[in-house]
Write an enzyme that holds these catalytic residues in place. Structure first.
Site, short mmCIF file in Angstrom:
data_model
loop_
_atom_site.label_atom_id
_atom_site.label_comp_id
_atom_site.label_asym_id
_atom_site.label_seq_id
_atom_site.Cartn_x
_atom_site.Cartn_y
_atom_site.Cartn_z
N LYS A 192 27.66 37.83 30.24
CA LYS A 192 28.56 38.28 29.17
C LYS A 192 28.97 37.14 28.24
CE LYS A 192 32.03 40.04 31.09
NZ LYS A 192 33.39 40.50 31.30
N ARG A 267 40.41 48.18 30.93
CA ARG A 267 39.96 48.26 32.32
C ARG A 267 40.19 49.64 32.92
NH1 ARG A 267 38.69 43.30 34.67
NH2 ARG A 267 39.60 41.51 33.62
N ARG A 312 32.61 26.43 41.46
CA ARG A 312 33.54 27.55 41.62
C ARG A 312 33.35 28.17 42.99
NH1 ARG A 312 33.96 31.75 36.60
NH2 ARG A 312 34.76 33.07 38.26
N ARG A 324 33.64 41.40 44.33
CA ARG A 324 33.88 41.45 42.88
C ARG A 324 33.01 42.53 42.24
NH1 ARG A 324 32.65 35.46 42.05
NH2 ARG A 324 32.79 35.71 39.79
#
Ligand code: 5GP
Length: 368
Positions: A192, A267, A312, A324
């Site tokens: 993205k 969302r 991360r 996720r």
């Protein structure tokens, strides 16, 4: 539809409506000042047409003068207000009525009030032909106005876009039809960020990532940031109205953009509806919702690779990654329905080289 430089404008306020508004303002002021000899002070450049028609409609003794300030560049107020032509002389003890073409945020007006504050005028009043009451946030109450208008960028009847359009007898508003407003979806790792960067440059869009906007506002202690923080600190979700207000500010800050990429919002279907309502109030709309799709195994491989470089931790653990993904699927499913019902949902294959994916996105946008 007319074109000025790179932008398109459509008819908004007719010559007749403008003339009626001018006459109304002139009559109202005449009722208050016909027995004195007021000095009308036009604010250049924009007000020249209003001043001219106003004076023709005002049939009592009066004087006229001009001041010149500058604050707008293109479509955005720069916030810098300079005096380019000073106050008229001999205004002590006189009734001064400022004639403005338009009042927007009120910044220019504040400067005017300040300019006149150390003159000994008898009375100081403000008359504006157009008044954007929704965005005005000055303290001074506008004494007279012709027409209240919504927060649209207008040209004509003295008002310009980069100096063009002042000579039109009617008023036009910026046409948002050529805007490209996108909602971008994609599981973590779908690319993205990379693709948003490309879209932004290619189409002159502003990328609004809600997460980034929140962090920015909280870090800078803005009013909205503090409000959002008060919910987050209590462990509550930030109410949609607060997020929408933040988006509104972001959209307002970027009137030169040819569109927006919404990322991280909406969302839920309720948020999608709130976003639609807000955009509609600005004469804008979502043109397309694009989901970058890729098979989970490919994404997991990508994320693990990314995790090695970025460090991360949530990109290094397959279980966390799968969680996720699951959360994403749960949340976007109702949104997918919402946008499919409006025929705006586009699924784009997110597997391939960056250029290949970019090419697919370009095709979707070309089809809009
Ligand atoms: P303010 O200081 O109230 O934000 O803005 C006032 C000045 O900005 C006006 O005098 C005008 O020059 C410019 N302005 C505000 N809104 C518009 C608009 O919709 N169109 C144009 N052409 N100029 C505007």
């Amino acid at each position: 539809m007319i074109q000025l430089h790179d932008k398109f404008f459509k008819p908004f306020i007719s010559e007749k409506e403008i003339q009626q508004a001018v006459k109304r303002v002139a009559d109202t002021i005449a009722a208050d000042y016909r027995d004195t000899t007021p000095i009308f002070v036009g604010v250049l450049n924009g007000s020249f047409m209003f001043v001219s028609d106003f004076l023709k409609a005002y049939e009592y003794p009066c004087e006229v003068s001009f001041v010149k300030l500058s604050s707008y560049q293109g479509l955005t107020s720069t916030g810098i207000v300079e005096t380019l032509l000073d106050l008229p002389e001999n205004i002590e003890g006189r009734d001064v009525i400022i004639l403005e073409d338009i009042i927007d945020t009120g910044r220019t007006l504040q400067e005017l009030v300040h300019l006149f504050s150390n003159t000994n005028v008898k009375e100081f009043k403000i008359a504006s032909l157009f008044y954007k009451s929704e965005v005005y946030n000055g303290e001074y109450a506008i004494d007279y106005f012709g027409l209240e208008i919504p927060d649209r960028f207008i040209v004509g009847y003295g008002l310009d876009y980069k100096e063009l359009g002042r000579n039109f007898r009617e008023v036009y508003q910026l046409n948002q039809k050529h805007m490209i407003n996108l909602v971008l979806f994609g599981k973590p790792g779908a690319g993205k960020g990379t693709q948003a960067q490309f879209l932004k440059e290619q189409y002159n869009l502003k990328h609004i990532s809600t997460g980034d906007v929140f962090r920015f506002n909280i870090k800078n202690g803005t009013e909205l940031g503090n409000l959002a923080k008060s919910y987050i600190d209590k462990g509550d979700l930030v109410p949609d109205a607060v997020t929408i207000k933040m988006l509104e500010d972001e959209v307002g800050k970027n009137p030169d953009a040819d569109g927006f990429i919404f990322d991280g919002f909406p969302r839920t279907a309720a948020q999608a509806e709130a976003l639609d309502n807000f955009l509609e109030s600005k004469d804008m709309k979502i043109n397309a919702t694009i989901a970058l799709e890729a098979n989970d195994e490919v994404l997991i491989a990508r994320l693990l690779e990314r995790g090695k470089v970025s460090g991360r931790s949530d990109d290094q653990d397959v279980d966390k990654i799968r969680n996720r993904f699951e959360e994403y699927s749960l949340k976007t499913a109702p949104l997918k329905n919402y946008y499919e019902d409006q025929n705006k949902f586009h699924s784009v294959n997110g597997i391939g080289s960056i250029e290949e994916i970019t090419e697919r996105l370009t095709k979707v946008i070309a089809s809009l």
